[in-house]
Design a protein around this motif. Structure first.
Motif, PDB file in Angstrom:
ATOM      1  N   ARG A  27      -0.427   4.233  11.696  1.00  0.00           N
ATOM      2  CA  ARG A  27      -1.569   4.811  10.963  1.00  0.00           C
ATOM      3  C   ARG A  27      -1.126   5.351   9.619  1.00  0.00           C
ATOM      4  O   ARG A  27      -1.756   5.129   8.592  1.00  0.00           O
ATOM      5  CB  ARG A  27      -2.158   5.973  11.766  1.00  0.00           C
ATOM      6  CG  ARG A  27      -3.453   5.625  12.448  1.00  0.00           C
ATOM      7  CD  ARG A  27      -4.442   6.755  12.357  1.00  0.00           C
ATOM      8  NE  ARG A  27      -5.671   6.237  11.817  1.00  0.00           N
ATOM      9  CZ  ARG A  27      -6.685   5.817  12.565  1.00  0.00           C
ATOM     10  NH1 ARG A  27      -6.647   5.855  13.862  1.00  0.00           N
ATOM     11  NH2 ARG A  27      -7.764   5.345  11.990  1.00  0.00           N
ATOM     12  N   THR A  28       0.007   6.065   9.633  1.00  0.00           N
ATOM     13  CA  THR A  28       0.498   6.658   8.394  1.00  0.00           C
ATOM     14  C   THR A  28       0.908   5.567   7.416  1.00  0.00           C
ATOM     15  O   THR A  28       0.526   5.583   6.254  1.00  0.00           O
ATOM     16  CB  THR A  28       1.697   7.586   8.694  1.00  0.00           C
ATOM     17  OG1 THR A  28       1.296   8.475   9.725  1.00  0.00           O
ATOM     18  CG2 THR A  28       2.094   8.373   7.476  1.00  0.00           C
ATOM     19  N   LYS A  29       1.660   4.585   7.922  1.00  0.00           N
ATOM     20  CA  LYS A  29       2.095   3.517   7.019  1.00  0.00           C
ATOM     21  C   LYS A  29       0.895   2.766   6.454  1.00  0.00           C
ATOM     22  O   LYS A  29       0.864   2.408   5.288  1.00  0.00           O
ATOM     23  CB  LYS A  29       3.029   2.539   7.740  1.00  0.00           C
ATOM     24  CG  LYS A  29       4.417   3.117   7.928  1.00  0.00           C
ATOM     25  CD  LYS A  29       5.438   2.050   8.262  1.00  0.00           C
ATOM     26  CE  LYS A  29       5.937   1.313   7.042  1.00  0.00           C
ATOM     27  NZ  LYS A  29       7.103   0.489   7.311  1.00  0.00           N
ATOM     28  N   GLN A  30      -0.129   2.561   7.303  1.00  0.00           N
ATOM     29  CA  GLN A  30      -1.328   1.865   6.833  1.00  0.00           C
ATOM     30  C   GLN A  30      -2.045   2.704   5.764  1.00  0.00           C
ATOM     31  O   GLN A  30      -2.436   2.195   4.723  1.00  0.00           O
ATOM     32  CB  GLN A  30      -2.261   1.607   8.016  1.00  0.00           C
ATOM     33  CG  GLN A  30      -3.286   0.527   7.759  1.00  0.00           C
ATOM     34  CD  GLN A  30      -4.121   0.248   9.006  1.00  0.00           C
ATOM     35  OE1 GLN A  30      -4.483   1.161   9.727  1.00  0.00           O
ATOM     36  NE2 GLN A  30      -4.422  -1.019   9.250  1.00  0.00           N
ATOM     37  N   SER A  31      -2.157   4.019   6.021  1.00  0.00           N
ATOM     38  CA  SER A  31      -2.831   4.891   5.049  1.00  0.00           C
ATOM     39  C   SER A  31      -2.086   4.921   3.718  1.00  0.00           C
ATOM     40  O   SER A  31      -2.681   5.005   2.657  1.00  0.00           O
ATOM     41  CB  SER A  31      -2.917   6.319   5.569  1.00  0.00           C
ATOM     42  OG  SER A  31      -3.681   6.359   6.731  1.00  0.00           O
ATOM     43  N   LEU A  32      -0.768   4.879   3.796  1.00  0.00           N
ATOM     44  CA  LEU A  32       0.027   4.942   2.567  1.00  0.00           C
ATOM     45  C   LEU A  32       0.217   3.556   1.951  1.00  0.00           C
ATOM     46  O   LEU A  32       0.965   3.399   0.999  1.00  0.00           O
ATOM     47  CB  LEU A  32       1.403   5.556   2.864  1.00  0.00           C
ATOM     48  CG  LEU A  32       1.367   7.007   3.358  1.00  0.00           C
ATOM     49  CD1 LEU A  32       2.769   7.475   3.723  1.00  0.00           C
ATOM     50  CD2 LEU A  32       0.763   7.927   2.312  1.00  0.00           C
ATOM     51  N   MET A  33      -0.460   2.562   2.530  1.00  0.00           N
ATOM     52  CA  MET A  33      -0.394   1.190   2.051  1.00  0.00           C
ATOM     53  C   MET A  33       1.012   0.611   2.116  1.00  0.00           C
ATOM     54  O   MET A  33       1.404  -0.221   1.301  1.00  0.00           O
ATOM     55  CB  MET A  33      -0.931   1.085   0.625  1.00  0.00           C
ATOM     56  CG  MET A  33      -2.377   1.513   0.575  1.00  0.00           C
ATOM     57  SD  MET A  33      -3.052   1.284  -1.029  1.00  0.00           S
ATOM     58  CE  MET A  33      -4.781   1.364  -0.666  1.00  0.00           C
ATOM     59  N   MET A  34       1.811   1.084   3.095  1.00  0.00           N
ATOM     60  CA  MET A  34       3.139   0.511   3.280  1.00  0.00           C
ATOM     61  C   MET A  34       3.093  -0.647   4.267  1.00  0.00           C
ATOM     62  O   MET A  34       4.010  -1.445   4.369  1.00  0.00           O
ATOM     63  CB  MET A  34       4.115   1.578   3.760  1.00  0.00           C
ATOM     64  CG  MET A  34       4.424   2.588   2.652  1.00  0.00           C
ATOM     65  SD  MET A  34       5.069   4.117   3.300  1.00  0.00           S
ATOM     66  CE  MET A  34       6.694   3.590   3.799  1.00  0.00           C
ATOM     67  N   GLU A  35       2.056  -0.719   5.058  1.00  0.00           N
ATOM     68  CA  GLU A  35       1.761  -1.935   5.820  1.00  0.00           C
ATOM     69  C   GLU A  35       0.245  -2.029   5.859  1.00  0.00           C
ATOM     70  O   GLU A  35      -0.449  -1.016   5.798  1.00  0.00           O
ATOM     71  CB  GLU A  35       2.384  -1.932   7.234  1.00  0.00           C
ATOM     72  CG  GLU A  35       1.790  -0.926   8.207  1.00  0.00           C
ATOM     73  CD  GLU A  35       2.407  -1.007   9.624  1.00  0.00           C
ATOM     74  OE1 GLU A  35       3.093  -1.977   9.958  1.00  0.00           O
ATOM     75  OE2 GLU A  35       2.166  -0.074  10.397  1.00  0.00           O
ATOM     76  N   THR A  36      -0.269  -3.261   5.923  1.00  0.00           N
ATOM     77  CA  THR A  36      -1.724  -3.399   5.900  1.00  0.00           C
ATOM     78  C   THR A  36      -2.295  -3.386   7.308  1.00  0.00           C
ATOM     79  O   THR A  36      -3.462  -3.132   7.504  1.00  0.00           O
ATOM     80  CB  THR A  36      -2.133  -4.718   5.225  1.00  0.00           C
ATOM     81  OG1 THR A  36      -1.341  -5.755   5.786  1.00  0.00           O
ATOM     82  CG2 THR A  36      -1.936  -4.665   3.732  1.00  0.00           C
TER      83      THR A  36
END
Ligand code: NAD
Ligand code: ZN
Ligand code: ZN
Lengths: 201, 394
Positions: free
Chosen positions: B277-286
């Protein structure tokens, strides 16, 4: 805040409120992280800079959650964090400096207000999209009018007995008004990397 | 005309837009009679797919009546009732000749942008980002159908809208996912996600002869609909998916696995969920690939992993070693809708399959902005929403 989006948008006033909270938390978190000293002096919390910095990290984490598509857990976490903030600034109410004491009392009031706001937003968001009634029982919706067991393998059997399926050739009929070359299409279809078995005739 | 228009994250509005016009000789304009909201639309609603612009009309499950055709379109005439496949295909390019319509080489007018993101461009899609052509979608009163002489499905007159509409997307999507599994009569097919696509995949797996079908989802009402078609159900909130799958397959694992969840998978493992969730929010993974990870680990060696679930970009921490060492065949893609049309029409026509079972909500198009959050939050036992442009809002 709903008027900003108009009544025809899926975005509601509560969405806008939550977005506001998220952006505020992002700003506050960054400020605590970058300049913990100023907060410490303001509220009479000198010596607690690293704690304030940790709170900044917490604040940014909760901001990311609040701005995500499912903000409810983050909002409850924020409400709990507000109580932590309240307990921390309350320490400052015993400061010797009258102004810092006053600031600390304002801080206590603000933290209590934010806790209430975050909890309120969390309950609003939990209702988003309507109530959650008891789960419906859709066990009469098989979509298989002949019954499940009569349908099992129905298509496979039909293909094994019947003629090859027309589906992929159907594009010949639909092909662009006349200029698709059926012979070419046929050959290509033969070499096509399509799944083996059932569906392709 | 009125249409549902995307303005940003969770912001879909019912607005007045210009009526579409014929732009090319192959076009047709249809007056929409029914359209539906798809799980793929939720990825747009959550602003997780790159390439949307405020003002884009959404929607890609649409049917209606032809009101105007371009001068080169000999296949259609005003008055024809058609379902519009969500993949726009030219019928002439190399891929279309192979039946690979969702990767048509000519229908994506923004191919250059798509090449940057996907390496090579894929077909044009209705109402689905500028990476796939930026075509206006069909949650609207009227829709321009490009390449309409090929991009259409004529439905028998005696089919209701409700029986025919899903030929546009979720029915062939569930079907393709199951066909890609090369189902053998002894097979166990495990399907993650009992949303509309999962439900269609369950029926397809049954019709293709799978001995045992297993459905995995968190939502009891969706599981009850899965059980209606004979599926064994697993709720990850109540039991271990791994233990239960092993128990049901004598510790061998499901022969065939279908990921009908896609990029917004939930994980019961809190750190994993927070990480994605965090990586997705930070656009580090889609994408949040929990299901993909689980299916890769659970599938039987030598088995097939079929992925109709949509992914938008990059994923993280995939146990690809498991897939490689077990010799798993992975098959995926946007659906080549028209490839499956004839056999599906046949199934409906012969009374073997009635896809309307999945509809839980029917509302006027004007209610679209309310129905997105209803479908999104899975409240009100919502599984599939059909919108009717003709109807007045109450
Ligand atoms: N390939 C295609 O051409 C195509 C076409 C249509 C839809 N799709 C995609 O298929 C997917 C499903 O679509 P839908 O309309 O059924 O959407 P949906 O959102 O209604 O269904 C998704 C379901 O997955 C469940 N889920 C979430 N996490 C899970 C987990 N860890 N384990 C098991 N279940 C889980 C949810 O509870 C939900 O019921 C989406 O990604 C959509 O974009 C692909
Ligand atoms: Zn779709
Ligand atoms: Zn093509």
């Amino acid at each position: 805040m709903a008027w900003k989006y108009g009544s025809d948008s899926s975005l509601t006033a509560s969405d806008a409120l939550v977005r506001g909270i998220g952006l505020f938390a992002l700003g506050l978190g960054a400020a605590e992280l970058i300049a913990p000293g100023r907060f410490a002096r303001m509220f009479g919390l000198e010596g607690k800079e690293s704690l304030l910095r940790a709170y900044g990290v917490r604040e940014i984490g909760s901001a990311i959650g609040t701005l995500s598509t499912d903000p409810v857990p983050a909002l409850w976490a924020r409400a709990a964090g507000d109580v932590m903030d309240l307990a921390t600034v309350a320490l400052g109410t015993r400061s010797d400096d009258a102004e810092k004491r006053r600031n600390a009392w304002i801080g206590v009031g603000a933290a209590a207000g934010f806790a209430a706001l975050d909890a309120f937003a969390a309950t609003l968001m939990a209702k988003r999209g309507g109530e959650r009634p008891a789960p419906a029982d859709y066990s009469d919706r098989s979509g298989l009018p002949k019954g499940v067991e009569a349908s099992r393998g129905w298509y496979r059997e039909k293909r094994e007995k019947g003629p090859a399926v027309a589906s992929r050739d159907a594009r010949k009929d639909r092909a662009h008004s006349g200029d698709a070359d059926p012979a070419r299409t046929e050959t290509d279809a033969g070499q096509a990397p399509v799944p083996a078995g059932v569906s392709i005739g | 005309m009125k249409a549902l228009v995307w303005h940003g994250k969770q912001d879909i509005r019912y607005e007045t837009m210009p009526d579409p016009e014929i732009e090319d000789g192959r076009d047709a304009i249809i007056k929409v009679t029914s359209c539906a909201i798809c799980g793929s639309d939720l990825h747009l609603f959550h602003n997780l797919m790159p390439g949307m612009k405020p003002g884009d009309i959404v929607g890609h499950e649409t049917m209606g009546e032809v009101v105007e055709v371009g001068k080169n379109n000999k296949a259609l005439k005003p008055g024809d009732r058609i379902v519009v496949p969500f993949t726009i295909w030219c019928g002439e390019c190399d891929q279309c000749r192979r039946g690979n319509y969702s990767v048509c080489e000519r229908s994506n007018r923004n191919a250059k942008v798509a090449e940057l993101v996907f390496g090579h461009a894929t077909a044009g899609l209705f109402g689905y980002t500028h990476l796939t052509g930026g075509y206006s979608g069909g949650q609207a009163e009227y829709l321009r159908v490009p390449m309409a002489d090929t991009t259409h499905i004529k439905v028998p007159d005696h089919f209701t809208d409700e029986q025919a509409l899903f030929l546009s997307d979720i029915l062939p999507t569930g079907w393709q996912a199951a066909v890609y599994c090369d189902i053998e009569p002894d097979d166990t097919v495990a399907i993650w996600g009992a949303g509309p696509v999962g439900q269609m995949a369950i029926r397809s797996a049954v019709l293709l002869g799978a001995r045992q079908v297993i459905a995995i989802d968190f939502l009891p009402e969706r599981l009850s609909m899965a059980a209606a078609a004979g599926a064994v159900t697993i709720n990850p909130a109540e039991e271990s998916v791994k233990d239960r799958l092993n128990e049901l397959t004598h510790n061998k694992g499901p022969d065939k696995c279908i990921d009908a969840v896609g990029m917004e998978s939930h994980s019961q493992i809190l750190p994993e969920h927070l990480y994605d969730r965090t990586k997705q929010s930070l656009m580090m993974e889609t994408d949040r690939p929990h299901t993909l990870r689980e299916a890769m680990l659970m599938v039987r060696p030598g088995g097939v992993l079929s992925v109709p679930g949509v992914y938008g970009g990059v994923v993280d921490k995939l146990p690809f070693g498991a897939a490689m060492n077990k010799g798993v065949t992975i098959r995926t893609g946007q659906t080549h809708v028209n490839r499956w049309t004839d056999e599906l029409i046949e199934l409906i026509d012969e009374g073997v399959l009635d896809p309307s079972f999945v509809i839980t909500h029917t509302e006027p198009l004007a209610k679209g902005p309310e129905m997105y959050p209803t479908f999104e939050s899975r409240k009100d036992n919502c599984i599939k929403v059909v919108l009717k442009p003709g109807q007045e809002a109450a």
